[in-house]
Write an enzyme that holds these catalytic residues in place. Structure first.
Site, PDB file in Angstrom:
ATOM      1  N   ASP A   1      -1.337  10.094 -10.218  1.00 36.46           N
ATOM      2  CA  ASP A   1      -1.131   9.124 -11.303  1.00 36.46           C
ATOM      3  C   ASP A   1       0.354   8.952 -11.608  1.00 36.46           C
ATOM      4  O   ASP A   1       0.825   7.841 -11.853  1.00 36.46           O
ATOM      5  CB  ASP A   1      -1.867   9.588 -12.566  1.00 36.46           C
ATOM      6  CG  ASP A   1      -3.376   9.431 -12.450  1.00 36.46           C
ATOM      7  OD1 ASP A   1      -3.834   8.772 -11.497  1.00 36.46           O
ATOM      8  OD2 ASP A   1      -4.091   9.976 -13.325  1.00 36.46           O
TER       9      ASP A   1
ATOM     10  N   ASP B   1       0.854  -1.185   0.000  1.00 36.96           N
ATOM     11  CA  ASP B   1       0.000   0.000   0.000  1.00 36.96           C
ATOM     12  C   ASP B   1       0.891   1.235   0.000  1.00 36.96           C
ATOM     13  O   ASP B   1       1.879   1.306   0.744  1.00 36.96           O
ATOM     14  CB  ASP B   1      -0.896  -0.005   1.242  1.00 36.96           C
ATOM     15  CG  ASP B   1      -2.023   1.008   1.143  1.00 36.96           C
ATOM     16  OD1 ASP B   1      -3.095   0.640   0.660  1.00 36.96           O
ATOM     17  OD2 ASP B   1      -1.801   2.168   1.546  1.00 36.96           O
TER      18      ASP B   1
ATOM     19  N   GLU C   1      -4.478   2.418  -4.520  1.00 40.47           N
ATOM     20  CA  GLU C   1      -3.039   2.399  -4.252  1.00 40.47           C
ATOM     21  C   GLU C   1      -2.585   1.085  -3.639  1.00 40.47           C
ATOM     22  O   GLU C   1      -1.514   1.004  -3.038  1.00 40.47           O
ATOM     23  CB  GLU C   1      -2.657   3.557  -3.327  1.00 40.47           C
ATOM     24  CG  GLU C   1      -3.154   3.443  -1.897  1.00 40.47           C
ATOM     25  CD  GLU C   1      -4.563   3.976  -1.680  1.00 40.47           C
ATOM     26  OE1 GLU C   1      -4.884   4.329  -0.520  1.00 40.47           O
ATOM     27  OE2 GLU C   1      -5.331   4.044  -2.654  1.00 40.47           O
TER      28      GLU C   1
END
Length: 312
Positions: free
Chosen positions: A203, A186, A229
């Site tokens: 992004d 993560d 994510e």
């Protein structure tokens, strides 16, 4: 890096075909004068000649072949048998086969198609016709690869999407022993990054970080985006120590990479990860990933920018 690895690598950071690399064509014909003629016609390609079906099958195991030009009438193993064997193997079934033959009767042509042939060219060769048919099949293969890329990859990062990850991971899990590890990853405080710098910068961060992870993972690893994510990895490591070394290396690589924001500033990101091994109460891929996800939760609770191994 080989041409085959440019088409698709194991960890899922998709690389489209490099059009600058000459396509490789395997020409199979027991008549050497025919081979010489085909070599002259196909001079813009990387052509590998073979004079028997047995040798052709052996070559295909060693080389990355884009197209096969296959004579039907050969001593020993004929072209029909070679084609049938290619189409029966998952690793070769998608290689297009163009039969080259002096036989032009409908029965022979029908059999060629029934066995999986993509096209056929009759002897004596007409150079322009042969070249045109070859180009059509190679172009079709490029289109199919592109469609496969779009269907199996995450559109932003280029790594495997969730569906493809699980498809490959299930097979890897079934075949692996207790040296298989799952890693859930993560990006720390990603929402905060999006809120402060905007989604475009977010992004950029996703693409930059996934590239770094892809380049660091062992080549046999499977790497996919689960959503947002969060990412998942399935990898093989000799033991827990080596597995955690890999996780630590990923953390180090990610935190060292500068990410440029739309405002012109440079930021750095960190990741948290949780790891679990296929042993003990891990009875399925889902179970293994849940264990890794539980360890990820502890890593985030413990302050982030760390990796925790899930004790069974």
């Amino acid at each position: 890096m080989t041409k085959k690895s440019l088409q698709e690598d194991s960890w899922g950071m998709g690389k489209k075909m490099n059009e600058d690399i000459a396509k490789t064509i395997l020409v199979v014909d027991d008549n050497e004068s025919n081979i010489d003629m085909l070599l002259a016609i196909l001079k813009e390609y990387d052509v590998i000649p073979s004079t028997s079906g047995e040798d052709a099958l052996a070559l295909i195991k060693e080389e990355s072949i884009d197209l096969v030009l296959l004579d039907i009438l050969m001593p020993g193993m004929d072209g029909y048998t070679v084609c049938q064997r290619l189409k029966n193997q998952p690793e070769t079934q998608n290689i297009p086969v163009i039969f080259i033959t002096a036989k032009s009767d409908e029965e022979s042509i029908e059999k060629a198609y029934d066995l999986g042939g993509a096209d056929y060219v009759t002897k004596p060769f007409k150079p322009k016709e042969l070249l045109a048919r070859v180009k059509v099949q190679l172009k079709l293969q490029d289109v199919l690869r592109e469609l496969n890329f779009l269907a199996t990859r995450d559109s932003l990062t280029g790594i495997y999407n969730r569906r493809k990850f699980f498809q490959l991971a299930e097979q890897m899990y079934a075949e692996a022993s207790d040296d298989l590890y799952a890693l859930m990853i993560d990006i720390d405080h990603f929402k905060r990054l999006n809120d402060k710098y905007g989604h475009h910068t977010g992004d950029i961060a996703l693409k930059t970080i996934t590239t770094a992870i892809s380049q660091t993972l062992p080549e046999s690893s499977i790497f996919g985006r689960m959503g947002g994510e969060e990412f998942a990895v399935l990898l093989k490591a000799g033991d827990e120590t080596r597995a955690m070394e890999i996780a630590s290396l990923l953390q180090q690589k990610v935190c060292e990479i500068p990410i440029n924001t739309d405002g012109g500033s440079t930021i750095y990101c960190t990741i948290s990860s949780g790891m679990a091994c296929k042993k003990g109460d891990s009875t399925s891929l889902d179970s293994l990933l849940r264990q890794a996800d539980s360890a990820l939760y502890k890593a985030k609770e413990g302050g982030r920018n760390r990796s925790i191994f899930r004790d069974v």
